[in-house]
Design an enzyme around this catalytic site. Structure first.
Site, PDB file in Angstrom:
ATOM      1  N   ARG A 152     -38.398  63.530  36.483  1.00 47.49           N
ATOM      2  CA  ARG A 152     -39.386  62.771  37.237  1.00 47.49           C
ATOM      3  C   ARG A 152     -38.693  62.091  38.414  1.00 47.49           C
ATOM      4  NH1 ARG A 152     -40.981  56.646  36.824  1.00 47.49           N
ATOM      5  NH2 ARG A 152     -42.718  56.640  38.259  1.00 47.49           N
ATOM      6  N   TYR A 192     -40.819  48.912  29.139  1.00 47.35           N
ATOM      7  CA  TYR A 192     -39.501  48.312  28.905  1.00 47.35           C
ATOM      8  C   TYR A 192     -39.547  47.315  27.748  1.00 47.35           C
ATOM      9  CZ  TYR A 192     -37.806  50.566  33.084  1.00 47.35           C
ATOM     10  OH  TYR A 192     -37.433  51.519  33.998  1.00 47.35           O
TER      11      TYR A 192
HETATM   12  C1  BGP Z   1     -39.357  49.583  37.029  1.00 45.81           C
HETATM   13  C2  BGP Z   1     -39.345  50.363  38.305  1.00 45.81           C
HETATM   14  C3  BGP Z   1     -38.075  51.101  38.595  1.00 45.81           C
HETATM   15  C4  BGP Z   1     -36.830  50.513  38.023  1.00 45.81           C
HETATM   16  C5  BGP Z   1     -36.993  49.802  36.699  1.00 45.81           C
HETATM   17  C6  BGP Z   1     -35.845  48.931  36.297  1.00 45.81           C
HETATM   18  O1  BGP Z   1     -40.167  48.475  37.170  1.00 45.81           O
HETATM   19  O2  BGP Z   1     -40.406  51.293  38.336  1.00 45.81           O
HETATM   20  O3  BGP Z   1     -38.055  51.381  39.966  1.00 45.81           O
HETATM   21  O4  BGP Z   1     -35.927  50.019  38.889  1.00 45.81           O
HETATM   22  O5  BGP Z   1     -38.150  49.026  36.645  1.00 45.81           O
HETATM   23  O6  BGP Z   1     -35.903  47.719  36.993  1.00 45.81           O
HETATM   24  P1  BGP Z   1     -34.621  47.029  37.598  1.00 45.81           P
HETATM   25  O7  BGP Z   1     -34.045  48.013  38.534  1.00 45.81           O
HETATM   26  O8  BGP Z   1     -35.086  45.809  38.299  1.00 45.81           O
HETATM   27  O9  BGP Z   1     -33.764  46.705  36.450  1.00 45.81           O
END
Ligand code: BGP
Length: 465
Positions: free
Chosen positions: A72, A295
């Site tokens: 992706r 997450y």
């Molecule tokens: C999500 C986004 C990504 C990515 C990820 C991790 O919200 O879609 O682009 O970066 O989070 O976040 P971070 O890079 O702030 O740790």
């Protein structure tokens, strides 16, 4: 008795153009809003990133070595259309042609995100999503992608984390509020409305031009827990679930505004204005699947009339909203080095809830652990913490499958190390280590982390490792 992952399950991983490609002003690419914004102090700019633009062949070969069935990635709008509208950049078209062909030559399905936080700077100057014309800009861009790549690309995603843009836009450095704006909430939800209409039109166009393709949204969906079993906390959780999650999926699946959100906006005189045709447009775009990033979960308590929360606001968990809910740290969950809660069981709960509401197959478009990885002198990265995080989450996907939820694929963040949205290069997520520091570009060589070898076994055994 666990049900197995489907034989066709799309194991893979994700990246986004502005975070991984580099070459940000090369070969005719116009700047995006990310290229012109001030990067957070102490973090790298986006000129090189992981240099995926020049090293994609090596990167795809490594993905193939892991056994990826899918990759992706997003397409940089301003690489295709340097000004966002108008002339197409042939070198941009060529780059993604090469990338797609390289994937296919290794039997890797490209899953393309059309918009991942990188509005062309020229359109940003014209108000970005606050400008009603943004709907047409996006649909025009989508048409160009479908026409150029639709013969080979089966899976499409519209807008990455539209809900996060709406709830925490300034953290990502995207949505902006025009000067002199008197009702910020209305302005934000008007921009959100433009994105919703743009997405629906793009989905309808995809079905018209590419009857065999599949398209879906890619919001960040995670269940919101009540901080206690007090009825008022449960209600606060319902409120935030509606605002954070269901607004986006009710709209993309059914083409209607979630009633709790609408009532909240009405109360604040913040309902978006509909243009003639919007209602029909919103109902015309049906997703074939739901792509979603996960997450961690969020936990909230009843509002005490203030916005005070004990959670530092980042793009995952917004600050509380006075009158609606207060954000809470969940004391039952461990955290990553960067303070993000870890909740594998919440992943299953989120999937179950989504499936019972929408009955659509799902692809996990992001999930992962950001950490300060260390490259040893003999070229190894011992990231057992990442293996644990991913293993625990994959286990929950299988449990959700056993619950009867339909899962099409799993693409964690990220295939290789890249620049974080606001923490620079030190916050790494990849299976593949990229040898560079925040400002010292070093060799940019690729190294296989321990998680690389582990994920390879997971894929080879279709998830049973
Ligand atoms: C999500 C986004 C990504 C990515 C990820 C991790 O919200 O879609 O682009 O970066 O989070 O976040 P971070 O890079 O702030 O740790």
């Amino acid at each position: 008795n666990l049900k197995p992952f489907p034989q066709t399950f799309l194991w893979g991983a994700s990246t986004s153009a502005y975070q991984v490609e580099g070459a940000n002003l090369i070969d005719g690419k116009g700047p995006s809003c990310q290229d012109v914004k001030q990067v957070p102090e102490g973090t790298s700019d986006l000129t090189v990133c992981a240099d995926h633009y020049h090293r994609y062949k090596e990167d795809i070969a490594l993905m193939a070595e892991m056994g990826f069935k899918a990759y992706r990635f997003s397409i940089s709008w301003s690489r295709i259309l340097p000004e966002g509208t108008g002339d197409v950049n042939p070198k941009g078209i060529e780059f993604y042609n090469n990338l797609i062909n390289e994937c296919l030559s290794h039997n890797i399905q490209p899953i393309i995100t059309m918009f991942h936080f990188d509005m062309p700077a020229k359109l940003d100057e014209r108000g970005s999503w606050s400008n009603r014309e943004s709907v047409d800009w996006f649909v025009n861009f989508a048409r160009i992608l479908f026409e150029n790549y639709g013969d080979r690309v089966k899976y499409w995603l519209t807008i990455n984390e539209q809900n996060v843009l709406t709830l925490s836009g300034p953290v990502i450095g995207t949505l902006h509020i025009p000067e002199g704006c008197t009702n910020e909430l209305k302005e934000i939800y008007q921009q959100n409305h433009h994105m919703l209409v743009a997405q629906a039109k793009a989905m309808a166009l995809c079905h018209e031009l590419l009857p065999d393709a599949k398209i879906g949204p890619a919001p960040n969906i995670s269940l919101v827990y009540p901080a206690s079993c007090k009825p008022e906390d449960v209600q606060a959780a319902q409120n935030f679930n509606a605002l954070r999650n269901w607004l986006y999926l009710d709209m993309s699946v059914y083409g209607v505004y979630n009633n709790l959100v609408w009532a909240y906006l009405e109360e604040h005189d913040a309902c978006p204005e509909f243009m003639p045709g919007d209602e029909e447009a919103l109902k015309s775009g049906h997703p074939d699947f739901i792509g979603f990033n996960y997450y961690n979960t969020a936990t909230v308590a009843a509002s005490d009339g203030t916005e005070i929360s004990d959670v530092h606001a980042d793009q995952q968990n917004a600050q509380g909203i006075a009158g609606l809910y207060r954000a809470f740290r969940n004391p039952n969950l461990p955290k990553t080095e960067f303070g993000w809660e870890i909740d594998p069981m919440g992943f299953r709960a989120t999937i179950r809830e989504m499936y019972s509401r929408y009955r659509l197959p799902m692809i996990v478009t992001e999930n992962g652990l950001g950490a300060y990885d260390k490259l040893t002198e003999d070229g190894k990265v011992h990231d057992s913490y990442r293996i644990k995080y991913l293993r625990d989450h994959i286990e929950q996907v299988q449990l959700a499958i056993t619950d009867g939820c339909e899962m099409l694929g799993y693409c964690p963040w990220s295939a290789l190390d890249l620049i974080s949205t606001h923490e620079g290069m030190v916050k790494r997520y990849g299976f593949i280590y990229v040898d560079r520091d925040e400002f010292d570009l070093k060799t940019l060589d690729r190294y296989r982390k321990d998680s690389f070898y582990w994920y390879k076994k997971v894929i080879a055994s279709n998830g049973s490792d």
